[in-house]
Motif scaffolding. Structure first.
Motif, PDB file in Angstrom:
ATOM      1  N   VAL A   1       4.891   8.783  -5.332  1.00 29.81           N
ATOM      2  CA  VAL A   1       5.211   7.425  -5.754  1.00 29.81           C
ATOM      3  C   VAL A   1       3.897   6.668  -5.895  1.00 29.81           C
ATOM      4  N   GLU A   2       3.658   6.137  -7.087  1.00 25.13           N
ATOM      5  CA  GLU A   2       2.425   5.408  -7.343  1.00 25.13           C
ATOM      6  C   GLU A   2       2.545   4.002  -6.765  1.00 25.13           C
ATOM      7  N   LEU A   3       1.528   3.574  -6.009  1.00 24.17           N
ATOM      8  CA  LEU A   3       1.519   2.250  -5.382  1.00 24.17           C
ATOM      9  C   LEU A   3       0.611   1.314  -6.152  1.00 24.17           C
ATOM     10  N   ASP A   4       0.677   0.041  -5.819  1.00 24.83           N
ATOM     11  CA  ASP A   4      -0.107  -0.979  -6.513  1.00 24.83           C
ATOM     12  C   ASP A   4      -1.520  -1.150  -5.948  1.00 24.83           C
ATOM     13  N   ARG A   5      -1.956  -0.232  -5.117  1.00 23.73           N
ATOM     14  CA  ARG A   5      -3.290  -0.322  -4.513  1.00 23.73           C
ATOM     15  C   ARG A   5      -4.149   0.856  -4.947  1.00 23.73           C
ATOM     16  N   LEU A   6      -5.444   0.621  -4.952  1.00 21.98           N
ATOM     17  CA  LEU A   6      -6.389   1.694  -5.234  1.00 21.98           C
ATOM     18  C   LEU A   6      -6.703   2.450  -3.956  1.00 21.98           C
ATOM     19  N   ALA A   7      -7.090   3.715  -4.086  1.00 23.10           N
ATOM     20  CA  ALA A   7      -7.490   4.491  -2.917  1.00 23.10           C
ATOM     21  C   ALA A   7      -8.693   3.820  -2.275  1.00 23.10           C
ATOM     22  N   GLY A   8      -8.688   3.701  -0.959  1.00 16.87           N
ATOM     23  CA  GLY A   8      -9.791   3.080  -0.230  1.00 16.87           C
ATOM     24  C   GLY A   8      -9.632   1.582  -0.047  1.00 16.87           C
ATOM     25  N   GLU A   9      -8.664   0.982  -0.722  1.00 19.76           N
ATOM     26  CA  GLU A   9      -8.418  -0.448  -0.533  1.00 19.76           C
ATOM     27  C   GLU A   9      -7.866  -0.693   0.868  1.00 19.76           C
ATOM     28  N   PRO A  10      -8.150  -1.851   1.478  1.00 25.77           N
ATOM     29  CA  PRO A  10      -7.634  -2.119   2.823  1.00 25.77           C
ATOM     30  C   PRO A  10      -6.114  -2.276   2.843  1.00 25.77           C
ATOM     31  N   LEU A  11      -5.530  -1.922   3.983  1.00 23.75           N
ATOM     32  CA  LEU A  11      -4.094  -2.084   4.185  1.00 23.75           C
ATOM     33  C   LEU A  11      -3.815  -3.502   4.662  1.00 23.75           C
ATOM     34  N   ASP A  12      -2.577  -3.959   4.466  1.00 22.06           N
ATOM     35  CA  ASP A  12      -2.159  -5.258   4.974  1.00 22.06           C
ATOM     36  C   ASP A  12      -1.523  -5.069   6.342  1.00 22.06           C
ATOM     37  N   VAL A  13      -1.868  -5.928   7.293  1.00 18.85           N
ATOM     38  CA  VAL A  13      -1.247  -5.928   8.617  1.00 18.85           C
ATOM     39  C   VAL A  13      -0.326  -7.141   8.668  1.00 18.85           C
ATOM     40  N   LEU A  14       0.964  -6.872   8.873  1.00 23.30           N
ATOM     41  CA  LEU A  14       1.972  -7.927   8.866  1.00 23.30           C
ATOM     42  C   LEU A  14       2.598  -8.039  10.249  1.00 23.30           C
ATOM     43  N   VAL A  15       2.786  -9.275  10.718  1.00 23.50           N
ATOM     44  CA  VAL A  15       3.510  -9.518  11.961  1.00 23.50           C
ATOM     45  C   VAL A  15       4.725 -10.354  11.596  1.00 23.50           C
ATOM     46  N   ASN A  16       5.907  -9.784  11.863  1.00 24.39           N
ATOM     47  CA  ASN A  16       7.172 -10.416  11.472  1.00 24.39           C
ATOM     48  C   ASN A  16       7.153 -10.833  10.001  1.00 24.39           C
ATOM     49  N   GLY A  17       6.541  -9.988   9.161  1.00 26.07           N
ATOM     50  CA  GLY A  17       6.523 -10.228   7.722  1.00 26.07           C
ATOM     51  C   GLY A  17       5.434 -11.158   7.236  1.00 26.07           C
ATOM     52  N   THR A  18       4.584 -11.663   8.129  1.00 20.80           N
ATOM     53  CA  THR A  18       3.508 -12.579   7.754  1.00 20.80           C
ATOM     54  C   THR A  18       2.170 -11.855   7.812  1.00 20.80           C
TER      55      THR A  18
END
Length: 154
Positions: free
Chosen positions: A105-122
């Motif tokens: 499944v192709e995602l909207d991020r490039l390889a090596g891009e940082p991940l998002d850290v979400l707390v309760n969706g924020t």
């Protein structure tokens, strides 16, 4: 005027019916008891609780509140859900049902891009994947300031 009196009479009747039902559930009740309760409510309104006087100083009721704001110790043990988002995409249900082992499944991020850290969706931070003791983890690379997080909530 006549309509208001009729309306008040029907409201009073509805209230009397509610009291009758409540008293019937509680035990033996006569019409005299119902009338007495109705007259009690009409003759004198229910007493109101006195307004509490609040001091102008925010620290008067909470002596543990410091110069930095309220004491957060009371909320430190509340559990929250933290999740790491690698990326996202939209696909049709047809394509979703065709997924099987080995599908990509192709995602909207490039390889090596940082991940998002979400707390309760924020969103609270960005990070990168690390492996610690054969388990995946995330190293935070950029933490969003509390004021920015509050601004995004509004």
């Amino acid at each position: 005027m006549a309509d208001e009196k009729e309306l008040m009479t029907s409201e009073e009747q509805a209230l009397a019916d509610e009291w009758a039902a409540a008293l019937a559930e509680a035990g033996d009740a006569s019409q005299d008891d119902i009338d007495a309760l109705m007259n009690q409510g009409v003759s004198s309104p229910s007493p109101r609780a006195p307004m509490e006087d609040f001091p102008s100083s925010p620290n008067a009721h909470n002596p543990r509140q410091g110069l930095d704001g309220p004491n957060l110790d009371v909320i430190l043990d509340i559990p929250v859900t933290i999740s790491m988002e690698v990326g996202a995409t939209e696909i049709s249900i047809r394509n979703l049902l065709q997924l099987n082992q080995g599908s990509v499944v192709e995602l909207d991020r490039l390889a090596g891009e940082p991940l998002d850290v979400l707390v309760n969706g924020t969103l609270i931070a960005h990070g990168e994947v690390v492996v610690v003791n054969e388990k995946f983890g995330i190293r935070l690379t950029d933490v969003i300031s509390p004021s920015e997080r509050i601004r995004k909530l509004r």
